[in-house]
Design a protein around this motif. Structure first.
Motif, PDB file in Angstrom:
ATOM      1  N   PHE A 272       0.835  -1.210   0.000  1.00 56.97           N
ATOM      2  CA  PHE A 272       0.000   0.000   0.000  1.00 56.97           C
ATOM      3  C   PHE A 272       0.867   1.257   0.000  1.00 56.97           C
ATOM      4  O   PHE A 272       0.554   2.241  -0.670  1.00 56.97           O
ATOM      5  N   THR A 273       1.963   1.199   0.755  1.00 59.18           N
ATOM      6  CA  THR A 273       2.888   2.347   0.783  1.00 59.18           C
ATOM      7  C   THR A 273       3.531   2.543  -0.581  1.00 59.18           C
ATOM      8  O   THR A 273       3.694   3.675  -1.052  1.00 59.18           O
ATOM      9  N   LEU A 274       3.891   1.442  -1.232  1.00 55.81           N
ATOM     10  CA  LEU A 274       4.496   1.505  -2.557  1.00 55.81           C
ATOM     11  C   LEU A 274       3.498   2.072  -3.572  1.00 55.81           C
ATOM     12  O   LEU A 274       3.850   2.943  -4.385  1.00 55.81           O
ATOM     13  N   LEU A 275       2.259   1.608  -3.520  1.00 55.90           N
ATOM     14  CA  LEU A 275       1.214   2.115  -4.425  1.00 55.90           C
ATOM     15  C   LEU A 275       0.939   3.591  -4.171  1.00 55.90           C
ATOM     16  O   LEU A 275       0.749   4.370  -5.114  1.00 55.90           O
ATOM     17  N   MET A 276       0.918   3.963  -2.903  1.00 53.11           N
ATOM     18  CA  MET A 276       0.706   5.369  -2.545  1.00 53.11           C
ATOM     19  C   MET A 276       1.817   6.245  -3.127  1.00 53.11           C
ATOM     20  O   MET A 276       1.558   7.302  -3.726  1.00 53.11           O
ATOM     21  N   THR A 277       3.064   5.780  -2.989  1.00 46.42           N
ATOM     22  CA  THR A 277       4.210   6.548  -3.483  1.00 46.42           C
ATOM     23  C   THR A 277       4.190   6.668  -5.006  1.00 46.42           C
ATOM     24  O   THR A 277       4.383   7.765  -5.558  1.00 46.42           O
ATOM     25  N   LEU A 278       3.953   5.553  -5.686  1.00 47.56           N
ATOM     26  CA  LEU A 278       3.925   5.566  -7.152  1.00 47.56           C
ATOM     27  C   LEU A 278       2.807   6.449  -7.681  1.00 47.56           C
ATOM     28  O   LEU A 278       2.994   7.198  -8.648  1.00 47.56           O
ATOM     29  N   SER A 279       1.628   6.389  -7.044  1.00 44.99           N
ATOM     30  CA  SER A 279       0.500   7.214  -7.495  1.00 44.99           C
ATOM     31  C   SER A 279       0.769   8.695  -7.234  1.00 44.99           C
ATOM     32  O   SER A 279       0.378   9.553  -8.027  1.00 44.99           O
ATOM     33  N   THR A 280       1.464   8.995  -6.127  1.00 48.91           N
ATOM     34  CA  THR A 280       1.814  10.392  -5.826  1.00 48.91           C
ATOM     35  C   THR A 280       2.805  10.930  -6.845  1.00 48.91           C
ATOM     36  O   THR A 280       2.672  12.062  -7.337  1.00 48.91           O
ATOM     37  N   ILE A 281       3.812  10.125  -7.176  1.00 51.08           N
ATOM     38  CA  ILE A 281       4.808  10.542  -8.177  1.00 51.08           C
ATOM     39  C   ILE A 281       4.146  10.721  -9.540  1.00 51.08           C
ATOM     40  O   ILE A 281       4.431  11.686 -10.257  1.00 51.08           O
ATOM     41  N   LEU A 282       3.252   9.795  -9.891  1.00 50.17           N
ATOM     42  CA  LEU A 282       2.552   9.892 -11.175  1.00 50.17           C
ATOM     43  C   LEU A 282       1.697  11.149 -11.239  1.00 50.17           C
ATOM     44  O   LEU A 282       1.691  11.857 -12.254  1.00 50.17           O
ATOM     45  N   TYR A 283       0.990  11.447 -10.147  1.00 48.63           N
ATOM     46  CA  TYR A 283       0.152  12.654 -10.112  1.00 48.63           C
ATOM     47  C   TYR A 283       1.022  13.912 -10.194  1.00 48.63           C
ATOM     48  O   TYR A 283       0.689  14.862 -10.905  1.00 48.63           O
ATOM     49  N   THR A 284       2.158  13.895  -9.471  1.00 53.61           N
ATOM     50  CA  THR A 284       3.070  15.044  -9.499  1.00 53.61           C
ATOM     51  C   THR A 284       3.608  15.266 -10.903  1.00 53.61           C
ATOM     52  O   THR A 284       3.680  16.402 -11.390  1.00 53.61           O
ATOM     53  N   TRP A 285       4.008  14.169 -11.565  1.00 49.85           N
ATOM     54  CA  TRP A 285       4.517  14.279 -12.935  1.00 49.85           C
ATOM     55  C   TRP A 285       3.423  14.804 -13.873  1.00 49.85           C
ATOM     56  O   TRP A 285       3.679  15.703 -14.695  1.00 49.85           O
TER      57      TRP A 285
ATOM     58  N   THR B  67      -1.944   4.228   4.675  1.00 55.02           N
ATOM     59  CA  THR B  67      -1.371   4.263   3.326  1.00 55.02           C
ATOM     60  C   THR B  67      -2.417   3.859   2.276  1.00 55.02           C
ATOM     61  O   THR B  67      -2.384   4.358   1.150  1.00 55.02           O
ATOM     62  N   PHE B  68      -3.342   2.987   2.671  1.00 56.38           N
ATOM     63  CA  PHE B  68      -4.443   2.647   1.766  1.00 56.38           C
ATOM     64  C   PHE B  68      -5.317   3.869   1.545  1.00 56.38           C
ATOM     65  O   PHE B  68      -5.729   4.161   0.416  1.00 56.38           O
ATOM     66  N   TYR B  69      -5.593   4.622   2.616  1.00 51.54           N
ATOM     67  CA  TYR B  69      -6.382   5.860   2.491  1.00 51.54           C
ATOM     68  C   TYR B  69      -5.696   6.829   1.539  1.00 51.54           C
ATOM     69  O   TYR B  69      -6.327   7.390   0.638  1.00 51.54           O
ATOM     70  N   TYR B  70      -4.390   7.058   1.724  1.00 47.41           N
ATOM     71  CA  TYR B  70      -3.658   7.999   0.874  1.00 47.41           C
ATOM     72  C   TYR B  70      -3.664   7.542  -0.592  1.00 47.41           C
ATOM     73  O   TYR B  70      -3.774   8.370  -1.505  1.00 47.41           O
TER      74      TYR B  70
END
Length: 280
Positions: free
Chosen positions: A165-178, A213-216
């Motif tokens: 969940f932490t990994l998915l949260m991080t990847l989705s945050t980076i994707l959104y930022t990009w 992390t699931f919430y995020y």
């Protein structure tokens, strides 16, 4: 429903975070418990409710970014015109902002107002006793981390496991930022710096409650959806026309007190830098 000292016995944050948890997050959480037994589903519904509550602020932030985007060609012209002279470039940019009616801070303020809720959840999930031993998808316990791989070694500041969940949260945050950086006016070092925070959270939250992390992660997905929806409703051509009309009307307008003070601060900063260079 609770003992008089109930909230003194658990760490639900301090200041505004505590207030948000007591009067917003916990009441919503307990209300949803009446209708749902799956806590993963409850977390997803909380995301939807919070996103709806924050949607006016989110829309305002997107509107501000849209204004900055349509003015980007003119801002780039100013930079080229005063290449190497940051002070003059910034002064002309502030003058342009005033003429067209843009507050460069208006996009940041809505984001800052959302922070108490995000940090309130940081305290809520690890201390929500209802989540203990409650499983969802691959997570066996939403009150602790969801390990999908146990490492034979320990990575400093990260741990000896991988939380999906932490990994998915991080990847989705980076994707959104990009994705967001492709349509914003952010340039230079700030473009790189905005990716540092998601990577930091990857380390910080790897051993944190998987419910958080699931919430995020779900919140990031909801933000993607909101962004797509807002872009359909925001007419950038119309915004550009309105800003150009404002520019014509305010062409001879005097500087505001805020702009005058900002220019004075920039001049003082430039002078301080010059003095440092002289000493060297």
């Amino acid at each position: 429903l609770f003992a008089p000292d109930f909230y003194d016995n658990i760490d639900i944050g301090f200041g505004p975070h505590r207030f948000v948890n007591i009067y917003l997050i916990i009441p919503i959480f307990h209300f949803l418990e009446r209708f749902f037994t799956n806590y993963g589903v409850i977390i997803m519904i909380i995301v939807i409710i919070i996103r709806l509550i924050l949607s006016p602020l989110t829309y305002k932030s997107h509107m501000s970014m849209a204004k900055m985007r349509v003015m980007k060609p003119e801002l780039d012209e100013i930079k080229e015109k005063h290449d190497g002279d940051m002070q003059k470039a910034q002064q002309e940019q502030m003058k342009l902002y005033q003429q067209v009616g843009i507050n460069p801070l208006s996009g940041c303020i809505p984001m800052l107002l959302q922070m108490p809720i995000l940090f309130a959840l940081f305290f809520f999930f690890p201390n929500a006793v209802e989540l203990r031993q409650q499983s969802f998808l691959w997570a066996h316990d939403l009150s602790t981390y969801d390990s999908i791989i146990n490492l034979p070694f320990t990575i400093p500041f990260y741990g000896n496991h991988v939380s999906l969940f932490t990994l998915l949260m991080t990847l989705s945050t980076i994707l959104y930022t990009w994705s967001n950086s492709q349509i914003t006016t952010v340039q230079g070092p700030m473009q790189t710096l905005q990716y540092i925070m998601p990577v930091m959270f990857l380390f910080v939250l790897n051993s944190y409650a998987s419910g958080l992390t699931f919430y995020y992660f779900v919140s990031n997905m909801a933000t993607f959806g909101q962004t797509v929806l807002f872009r359909k409703f925001i007419d950038e051509d119309k915004i550009h026309s309105v800003l150009q009309e404002n520019k014509k009307k305010n062409a001879n307008k005097k500087k505001s007190k805020f702009q005058t003070k900002l220019e004075e601060a920039m001049k003082a900063s430039q002078e301080a830098q010059r003095q440092k260079k002289k000493k060297k």
